[in-house]
Write a protein that holds these residues in place. Structure first.
Motif, PDB file in Angstrom:
ATOM      1  N   SER A 190       0.735  -1.125   0.096  1.00  0.00           N
ATOM      2  CA  SER A 190       0.110  -0.098  -0.072  1.00  0.00           C
ATOM      3  C   SER A 190       0.960   1.196   0.007  1.00  0.00           C
ATOM      4  CB  SER A 190      -1.076   0.006   1.266  1.00  0.00           C
ATOM      5  OG  SER A 190      -1.900  -0.971   1.313  1.00  0.00           O
ATOM      6  N   GLU A 194       0.653   2.733  -3.832  1.00  0.00           N
ATOM      7  CA  GLU A 194      -0.317   3.704  -3.312  1.00  0.00           C
ATOM      8  C   GLU A 194       0.166   4.763  -2.731  1.00  0.00           C
ATOM      9  OE1 GLU A 194      -4.432   2.010  -2.809  1.00  0.00           O
ATOM     10  OE2 GLU A 194      -3.301   0.128  -2.348  1.00  0.00           O
ATOM     11  N   ASP A 196       0.357   5.423   0.404  1.00  0.00           N
ATOM     12  CA  ASP A 196      -0.216   5.588   1.783  1.00  0.00           C
ATOM     13  C   ASP A 196      -0.378   4.458   2.560  1.00  0.00           C
ATOM     14  OD1 ASP A 196      -1.615   6.079   3.943  1.00  0.00           O
ATOM     15  OD2 ASP A 196      -3.317   7.093   2.779  1.00  0.00           O
ATOM     16  N   ARG A 199      -3.933   2.591   3.555  1.00  0.00           N
ATOM     17  CA  ARG A 199      -4.860   1.840   2.717  1.00  0.00           C
ATOM     18  C   ARG A 199      -4.880   0.570   2.686  1.00  0.00           C
ATOM     19  NH1 ARG A 199      -4.826   5.560  -2.990  1.00  0.00           N
ATOM     20  NH2 ARG A 199      -5.292   7.579  -2.098  1.00  0.00           N
ATOM     21  N   SER A 382       4.447   4.362  -6.328  1.00  0.00           N
ATOM     22  CA  SER A 382       3.765   5.586  -6.352  1.00  0.00           C
ATOM     23  C   SER A 382       4.634   6.741  -6.719  1.00  0.00           C
ATOM     24  CB  SER A 382       3.193   5.952  -4.823  1.00  0.00           C
ATOM     25  OG  SER A 382       2.766   7.116  -4.745  1.00  0.00           O
TER      26      SER A 382
END
Length: 390
Positions: A190, A194, A196, A199, A382
C-alpha cells in the motif's frame, strides 16, 4: 494557524509537490477528518484502559492540531505527533546541555525516500523539518508486525510475560503464524504502490505485543526527528546548503555529506535513547532497538521499491546524499561503546537490535515473492517515491 515565511513556504511546497505526484491538494484538507474517523472507529478494539474516554481525548487533540498546524494541507493529528515528539526531545536536549535554536516548522512532503530533511526557507533565517508522506503511519504498522513476530511466553513465576530472542524460536513462530508477514505485505505494498500505508487493512494488536509495538513506534519516530535535531545541534543548519530539484521546486537542503549524516545519527541516537530511558523509564536495550529499527525500515522500503520498480531489491538503495541504511546502522552499533560505559547494556542493546534484524530478514523473505509478482503484473511505485515508470 499562524502565518510566517516558513508556514507559507511549507504550504506552497505541499500544494505544488503533492500536485506533481497526482494528489489533489484541495483533497488534502479533508485528511484530518478521515484520520479521525479511522482512529475513532478502532479506538475501542484494542483493549486500552478507559477506552471510552479515547474518542474525547482524540477530539481534543484534533482540535489542538487544527489550531496549531502550520499549513492547511497538514494532517492535524500528524502535526500534533510531531509537536509532542519535539517537546520530549527538547526537554532531553536541555538536560544534556545542548542549546537549540527556535523550533523549526514541521511538515510532510513527498520526498522520494523514507526519510526526513531540513530545508532552508528562502529569504529567511527559518528552517523546515519535513518528513516523507506516510512515514509515521508506516513506522506504526511496522512496529506492530515486528512485535507480533516475537514468540511471547508466560513466565512460570510472577505471572509476567516475556519474549524469546532465540532466532530458531522466532523462525518457528513465524512459520506457525503467518499473520505478521501477511500484514507486512499488505501495508508495504500500500505504501510503495499507493503512497499511503493506511490504505491497507487496519492492524490492531492486543496483549504484551501491543506494548512493545508502542515502544518501537515511539522510539523510531523519535529518532527520525532526533536525527534532524542532531543536524541542528551540530551547527549543520548554519553551514553550506545544497539545492535539490523535486518536481518543479528547487529546494535548499541542509548539506548532508556522509560524515554529517553519521554525526547527526549519533547525536540523534543519544537524544532518542536518553529521552526514552530517562523520561519514559524504558529499558536502554529496547530504546536502542527502536532506533536501530529505523534503518531496517529504510532498507525494507528501498528493497521493496527496487523490486516493484525493476525487480531488483538493490536498485534504489543508493543515494548521493545519505550513506546506505545498513552502513548507518552498523556505525551506530559500533558507536554504542562511546555512548554507554556499561558493557552489559551495550551487549543487551546489540543483541536486541540483531534480533529485530533477524525478524526483518525473515519477514522480507516472506514478502519479496509477492512484491516481485506485483512487478510482473505491471504494478509500479507511487509517484511520491520519485521513480520514473519503467
Amino acid at each position: 494557524m499562524s502565518s510566517t515565511p516558513a508556514n507559507a513556504y511549507l504550504e506552497r511546497l505541499q500544494r505544488n509537490l503533492f500536485a506533481a505526484t497526482g494528489e489533489d491538494p484541495e483533497r488534502l484538507q479533508e485528511i484530518g477528518d478521515k484520520t479521525m474517523a479511522t482512529v475513532l472507529g478502532g479506538a475501542t478494539k484494542v483493549g486500552f484502559p478507559d477506552a471510552e474516554a479515547i474518542p474525547k481525548i482524540l477530539q481534543e487533540e484534533f482540535a489542538r492540531g487544527l489550531a496549531m498546524r502550520p499549513s492547511r494541507y497538514e494532517d492535524p493529528l500528524t502535526h500534533m505527533l510531531m509537536v509532542r515528539l519535539a517537546d520530549d526531545l527538547e526537554k532531553t536536549a536541555g538536560t544534556l546541555g545542548y542549546e537549540l535554536p527556535p523550533r523549526p516548522v514541521f511538515g510532510t512532503l513527498p520526498l522520494g525516500q523514507l526519510n526526513a530533511s531540513a530545508i532552508a526557507v528562502p529569504d529567511s533565517s527559518e528552517h523546515l523539518i519535513v518528513f516523507q508522506k506516510g512515514l509515521f503511519g508506516f513506522m506504526n504498522l511496522l512496529a506492530k508486525a515486528v512485535a507480533a513476530s516475537l514468540p511471547w511466553v508466560d513466565e512460570p513465576e510472577g505471572g509476567g510475560v516475556s519474549f524469546s530472542t532465540d532466532v530458531d524460536k522466532i523462525r518457528e513462530h513465524l512459520k506457525s503464524d503467518s499473520e505478521p508477514a501477511a500484514r507486512l505485505a499488505d501495508f508495504v505494498a500500500s505504501y510503495v504502490v499507493e503512497g499511503d500505508p493506511h490504505r491497507s487493512q487496519q492492524y490492531f494488536l492486543g496483549g504484551p505485543a501491543m506494548r512493545l509495538a508502542e515502544i518501537l513506534r515511539y522510539g523510531g519516530e523519535l529518532f527520525v526527528l532526533a536525527h534532524e535535531y542532531g543536524h541542528i545541534v551540530s551547527g549543520h543548519l548554519e553551514s553550506d546548503h545544497r539545492t535539490e530539484q523535486v518536481a518543479d521546486e528547487t529546494l535548499t537542503i541542509v548539506s548532508e555529506p556522509w560524515v554529517k549524516e553519521h554525526q547527526a545519527d549519533y547525536i540523534g541516537m543519544i537524544l532518542a535513547v536518553s529521552t526514552m530511558h530517562h523520561e519514559k523509564d524504558l529499558d536502554i536495550a529496547m530504546a536502542f532497538g527502536a532506533v536501530d529499527l529505523v534503518f531496517s525500515a529504510m532498507a525494507l522500503v528501498d528493497a521493496a521499491l527496487g523490486v516493484v520498480a525493476v525487480n531488483d531489491p538493490e536498485a534504489t538503495a543508493r543515494s548521493d546524499t545519505h550513506p546506505p541504511a545498513q552502513l548507518r546502522q552498523a556505525m551506530l552499533r559500533e558507536m554504542l561503546d562511546r555512548a554507554l560505559d556499561d558493557e552489559a547494556q551495550v551487549a543487551a542493546a546489540r543483541l536486541f537490535a540483531e534480533t529485530l534484524d533477524e525478524i526483518m530478514q525473515v519477514l522480507w523473505d516472506s514478502i519479496a515473492p509477492y512484491l516481485s509478482e506485483l512487478h510482473a503484473r505491471g504494478v509500479r511505485p507511487s509517484p511520491i517515491w520519485g521513480i520514473a515508470p519503467a
